[in-house]
Design an enzyme around this catalytic site. Structure first.
Site, PDB file in Angstrom:
ATOM      1  N   LYS A 150       0.848  -1.200   0.000  1.00  0.00           N
ATOM      2  CA  LYS A 150       0.000   0.000   0.000  1.00  0.00           C
ATOM      3  C   LYS A 150       0.878   1.243   0.000  1.00  0.00           C
ATOM      4  O   LYS A 150       1.606   1.518   0.952  1.00  0.00           O
ATOM      5  CB  LYS A 150      -0.898   0.048   1.241  1.00  0.00           C
ATOM      6  CG  LYS A 150      -1.916   1.185   1.102  1.00  0.00           C
ATOM      7  CD  LYS A 150      -2.462   1.680   2.404  1.00  0.00           C
ATOM      8  CE  LYS A 150      -1.722   2.821   3.015  1.00  0.00           C
ATOM      9  NZ  LYS A 150      -1.792   4.100   2.309  1.00  0.00           N
ATOM     10  N   GLU A 177      10.611  15.458  15.170  1.00  0.00           N
ATOM     11  CA  GLU A 177      10.918  15.347  13.747  1.00  0.00           C
ATOM     12  C   GLU A 177      10.050  16.364  12.992  1.00  0.00           C
ATOM     13  O   GLU A 177       8.821  16.303  13.046  1.00  0.00           O
ATOM     14  CB  GLU A 177      10.588  13.929  13.267  1.00  0.00           C
ATOM     15  CG  GLU A 177      11.000  13.677  11.850  1.00  0.00           C
ATOM     16  CD  GLU A 177      10.743  12.232  11.420  1.00  0.00           C
ATOM     17  OE1 GLU A 177       9.678  11.695  11.746  1.00  0.00           O
ATOM     18  OE2 GLU A 177      11.622  11.672  10.747  1.00  0.00           O
ATOM     19  N   GLY A 188       7.279   4.744   8.039  1.00  0.00           N
ATOM     20  CA  GLY A 188       6.409   5.901   8.249  1.00  0.00           C
ATOM     21  C   GLY A 188       6.634   6.494   9.623  1.00  0.00           C
ATOM     22  O   GLY A 188       7.735   6.405  10.176  1.00  0.00           O
ATOM     23  N   GLY A 206       3.708   3.420  13.622  1.00  0.00           N
ATOM     24  CA  GLY A 206       4.555   2.245  13.878  1.00  0.00           C
ATOM     25  C   GLY A 206       4.222   1.611  15.223  1.00  0.00           C
ATOM     26  O   GLY A 206       4.136   0.382  15.341  1.00  0.00           O
ATOM     27  N   GLU A 266      10.461   0.923  10.097  1.00  0.00           N
ATOM     28  CA  GLU A 266      11.455   1.962   9.822  1.00  0.00           C
ATOM     29  C   GLU A 266      10.744   3.281  10.058  1.00  0.00           C
ATOM     30  O   GLU A 266       9.889   3.679   9.278  1.00  0.00           O
ATOM     31  CB  GLU A 266      11.959   1.829   8.375  1.00  0.00           C
ATOM     32  CG  GLU A 266      13.320   2.445   8.176  1.00  0.00           C
ATOM     33  CD  GLU A 266      13.219   3.893   7.749  1.00  0.00           C
ATOM     34  OE1 GLU A 266      13.192   4.754   8.662  1.00  0.00           O
ATOM     35  OE2 GLU A 266      13.183   4.156   6.545  1.00  0.00           O
ATOM     36  N   CYS A 301      13.663  10.610   6.585  1.00  0.00           N
ATOM     37  CA  CYS A 301      13.696  10.127   7.972  1.00  0.00           C
ATOM     38  C   CYS A 301      15.088  10.271   8.574  1.00  0.00           C
ATOM     39  O   CYS A 301      15.226  10.475   9.776  1.00  0.00           O
ATOM     40  CB  CYS A 301      13.226   8.692   8.041  1.00  0.00           C
ATOM     41  SG  CYS A 301      13.990   7.639   6.805  1.00  0.00           S
TER      42      CYS A 301
HETATM   43  P1  NDP Z   1       2.164   7.874   8.356  1.00  0.00           P
HETATM   44  O1  NDP Z   1       2.950   7.033   9.286  1.00  0.00           O
HETATM   45  O2  NDP Z   1       0.764   8.209   8.727  1.00  0.00           O
HETATM   46  O3  NDP Z   1       2.103   7.180   6.916  1.00  0.00           O
HETATM   47  C1  NDP Z   1       2.958   6.174   6.429  1.00  0.00           C
HETATM   48  C2  NDP Z   1       2.137   5.110   5.705  1.00  0.00           C
HETATM   49  O4  NDP Z   1       1.302   4.418   6.639  1.00  0.00           O
HETATM   50  C3  NDP Z   1       1.195   5.668   4.651  1.00  0.00           C
HETATM   51  O5  NDP Z   1       1.043   4.759   3.602  1.00  0.00           O
HETATM   52  C4  NDP Z   1      -0.100   5.777   5.442  1.00  0.00           C
HETATM   53  O6  NDP Z   1      -1.251   5.871   4.670  1.00  0.00           O
HETATM   54  C5  NDP Z   1      -0.059   4.503   6.249  1.00  0.00           C
HETATM   55  N1  NDP Z   1      -0.887   4.506   7.448  1.00  0.00           N
HETATM   56  C6  NDP Z   1      -1.400   5.540   8.146  1.00  0.00           C
HETATM   57  N2  NDP Z   1      -2.103   5.093   9.213  1.00  0.00           N
HETATM   58  C7  NDP Z   1      -2.030   3.754   9.184  1.00  0.00           C
HETATM   59  C8  NDP Z   1      -2.546   2.708  10.009  1.00  0.00           C
HETATM   60  N3  NDP Z   1      -3.270   2.964  11.098  1.00  0.00           N
HETATM   61  N4  NDP Z   1      -2.270   1.428   9.699  1.00  0.00           N
HETATM   62  C9  NDP Z   1      -1.513   1.138   8.624  1.00  0.00           C
HETATM   63  N5  NDP Z   1      -1.025   2.066   7.788  1.00  0.00           N
HETATM   64  C10 NDP Z   1      -1.259   3.360   8.072  1.00  0.00           C
HETATM   65  O7  NDP Z   1       2.957   9.175   8.058  1.00  0.00           O
HETATM   66  P2  NDP Z   1       2.373  10.554   7.507  1.00  0.00           P
HETATM   67  O8  NDP Z   1       2.324  10.465   6.059  1.00  0.00           O
HETATM   68  O9  NDP Z   1       1.091  10.920   8.182  1.00  0.00           O
HETATM   69  O10 NDP Z   1       3.478  11.569   8.000  1.00  0.00           O
HETATM   70  C11 NDP Z   1       3.467  12.031   9.343  1.00  0.00           C
HETATM   71  C12 NDP Z   1       4.860  12.152   9.876  1.00  0.00           C
HETATM   72  O11 NDP Z   1       5.491  10.884   9.882  1.00  0.00           O
HETATM   73  C13 NDP Z   1       5.794  13.034   9.072  1.00  0.00           C
HETATM   74  O12 NDP Z   1       5.663  14.363   9.385  1.00  0.00           O
HETATM   75  C14 NDP Z   1       7.128  12.468   9.466  1.00  0.00           C
HETATM   76  O13 NDP Z   1       7.529  13.051  10.667  1.00  0.00           O
HETATM   77  C15 NDP Z   1       6.868  11.012   9.662  1.00  0.00           C
HETATM   78  N6  NDP Z   1       7.217  10.212   8.481  1.00  0.00           N
HETATM   79  C16 NDP Z   1       8.329   9.449   8.530  1.00  0.00           C
HETATM   80  C17 NDP Z   1       8.708   8.746   7.414  1.00  0.00           C
HETATM   81  C18 NDP Z   1       9.926   7.908   7.396  1.00  0.00           C
HETATM   82  O14 NDP Z   1      10.481   7.700   6.327  1.00  0.00           O
HETATM   83  N7  NDP Z   1      10.336   7.347   8.504  1.00  0.00           N
HETATM   84  C19 NDP Z   1       7.980   8.815   6.160  1.00  0.00           C
HETATM   85  C20 NDP Z   1       6.779   9.602   6.232  1.00  0.00           C
HETATM   86  C21 NDP Z   1       6.448  10.275   7.359  1.00  0.00           C
HETATM   87  P3  NDP Z   1      -1.735   7.345   4.248  1.00  0.00           P
HETATM   88  O15 NDP Z   1      -0.788   7.845   3.282  1.00  0.00           O
HETATM   89  O16 NDP Z   1      -3.025   7.169   3.619  1.00  0.00           O
HETATM   90  O17 NDP Z   1      -1.823   8.132   5.508  1.00  0.00           O
END
Ligand code: NDP
Length: 491
Positions: free
Chosen positions: A195, A400, A247, A252, A269, A303
């Site tokens: 996804k 972050e 994410g 996580g 991660e 990240c």
């Molecule tokens: P999220 O953790 O919400 O999103 C990452 C992925 O998880 C997306 O595909 C998201 O879908 C999905 N997701 C969201 N909620 C759930 C759930 N309950 N169960 C399973 N999957 C889920 O990150 P955000 O995009 O909201 O970003 C928020 C913050 O996270 C950023 O500001 C940053 O600080 C951090 N981040 C860190 C990343 C990294 O590389 N470590 C990458 C991105 C963000 P959807 O897109 O539809 O929300």
């Protein structure tokens, strides 16, 4: 005054050295009006859709499926079928051929993918072209090489695939994160349901075309698009054997709670707040480039971004002066312009998060400097920013930000640098700038970070494991280590 000097006075001096626009053409990409989910090698008509946009202009790019529990169920069933129906039993040398094929197709179609990535994600074309695409192809090449050597990678441990992997990826490196997830899973003999983030689904959907072109057996790779609820359905699905997530730390933690006791394997991660540590004996100009690359690469939406800069006090003033000067040369604007250094912020939500944290920095007493640049009126933009006079307790030094915002702190001794650098709930990456090899080794042994770069920053290679400590998650991606989470061992 001599004649020669007089003539020199009349030589016309160009007043304006600004770059002319150099836009990459969009013509190479054909975006469909509407996309379904890619399940069992076919397009599954979605029951609900949403619109995905370009963050640089806010124009709608396409209608995309909003995956329901039922869609996820179909995708998991297709993946299970393909796993049982031959993929897991295929000799590694045969699986490798498909992975090599995917890698080569990605190389051949790299311009198309790079343009689409920049359109949907907001990142500068020079980064998607020169970093994301070459690395994505390199991951498939690298893991193709391992597919028939698993017995040698893990001697005497009889490695076997796990089954169906549910993979959830973010929006900052959409295609690259897909490659990080899919390549090792397939090399190890698993099938996947992936996804992508709801803001950046388009390169994952174009990848389905690559899957077909490579003639991968139907069901080995399935892509279901949608919001967090789609990801949650994948996490909860009973027939998924492993979850790989990249994410936010918040999501996580929820996934870890949800999968506890289910028998599902898990790798996370998550976020980071990396320390980039600059000693007074470093090559200053190179360090400035490393600082800039560390925090403004991909608009700081990384990240492992070097978002906390620790400067040894004795070089604080010259370093800050050079840093501000370098900041003023960054070109912010159209992601498709080949001269752009800093593109658009990925979404309105992310922009608001950055703005809120920057305001907190001002309110708490830090001194702000922003690059003098004119931001486009349409779309989501944030000027490259440096905060000085930052205390460790400020939110901008703790949380972050995931944007082009650097917090500068100082230190006097190596011990102090280590203590301050480790003073974070995260532990993903760090950087050390010094001419002394012994000091690099001393620091590396003490920094609690999964990756430590020495005299460089943000360097990636498929052969190098990447992952975190503490709230940055667990498990490694890349290298031989990246295969292990996709294997079980009959010891
Ligand atoms: P999220 O953790 O919400 O999103 C990452 C992925 O998880 C997306 O595909 C998201 O879908 C999905 N997701 C969201 N909620 C759930 C759930 N309950 N169960 C399973 N999957 C889920 O990150 P955000 O995009 O909201 O970003 C928020 C913050 O996270 C950023 O500001 C940053 O600080 C951090 N981040 C860190 C990343 C990294 O590389 N470590 C990458 C991105 C963000 P959807 O897109 O539809 O929300």
């Amino acid at each position: 005054m001599t004649d020669i000097e007089k003539k020199q006075e009349r030589v016309p001096v160009p007043q304006d050295w600004t770059y002319a626009p150099a836009p990459e053409s969009r013509e190479i990409v054909r975006i469909a009006e509407r996309y379904g989910h890619f399940v069992g090698g076919e397009w599954l008509e979605p029951s609900e859709t949403y619109e995905t946009i370009s963050p640089a202009t806010e124009e709608t790019l396409a209608s995309v499926g909003q995956g329901t529990d039922e869609d996820v169920d179909h995708a998991v069933a297709a993946a299970r079928g393909a796993f049982a129906d031959g993929w897991s039993a295929l000799p590694g040398s045969e699986r490798a051929k498909y992975l090599f094929r995917i890698a080569r197709i990605l190389q051949e179609r790299s311009r198309e993918f790079a343009v689409l990535e920049s359109l949907n994600c907001g990142k500068p074309i020079k980064e998607s072209r020169d970093v994301d695409l070459p690395l994505a192809a390199a991951h498939f090449f690298y893991y193709a090489g391992w597919a028939d050597k698993l017995e040698y990678a893990f001697p005497n441990r009889r490695p076997k695939p796990i089954g169906v992997a549910g993979q959830i990826i973010p929006w900052n490196f959409p295609l690259l994160m897909l490659a990080w997830k899919i390549a090792p899973a397939l090399a190890a003999g698993n099938t996947v349901v992936l996804k992508p983030s709801h803001t950046t689904p388009l390169t994952a959907l174009l990848f389905c075309d690559v899957v077909r072109q490579a003639e991968l057996p139907p069901g080995v790779v399935n892509i279901v698009t949608g919001f967090g609820s789609t990801g949650a359905a994948l996490v909860k699905h009973e027939d998924v054997d492993k979850i790989a997530f990249t994410g936010s730390t918040g999501v996580g933690k929820w996934i870890q709670r949800e999968t506890a006791g289910s028998g599902k394997r898990l790798t996370l991660e998550l976020g980071g707040k990396a320390a980039n540590i600059v000693f007074d004996d470093c090559a200053l100009d190179q360090a400035i480039e490393g600082i800039i690359n560390g925090i403004y690469f991909n608009q700081g939406e990384v990240c492992c971004a070097g978002s906390r800069l620790f400067v040894q006090e004795s070089i604080y003033e010259p370093l800050i002066a050079k840093l501000k000067q370098r900041l003023s040369t960054l070109r912010v604007g159209d992601p498709l312009d080949k001269n752009t250094d800093v593109g658009a912020i990925n979404s309105r939500d992310q922009l608001e998060k950055i703005e809120e944290l920057v305001q907190s920095g001002i309110d708490e007493g830090a001194e702000i400097y922003q690059a003098p640049c004119r931001l486009p009126e349409q779309g989501f933009w944030f000027a490259p920013t440096v905060f000085t006079n930052v205390a460790q307790s400020y939110r901008i030094a703790q949380e972050e930000i995931f944007g082009p915002v650097l917090s500068v702190l100082t230190f006097r001794t190596p011990e102090e640098a280590v203590e301050k650098a480790n003073n974070t709930p995260y532990g993903l990456s760090a950087g050390v700038w010094t001419e002394k090899g012994s000091r690099i080794l001393w620091m590396v042994q003490r920094l609690r970070a999964g990756v430590v770069w020495a005299n460089t920053f943000n360097r990636f290679d498929p052969t190098s494991p990447f992952g975190g400590y503490k709230e940055s998650g667990f498990g490694r991606e890349g290298g031989r280590h990246g295969l292990e989470p996709y294997l079980r061992f009959d010891e």
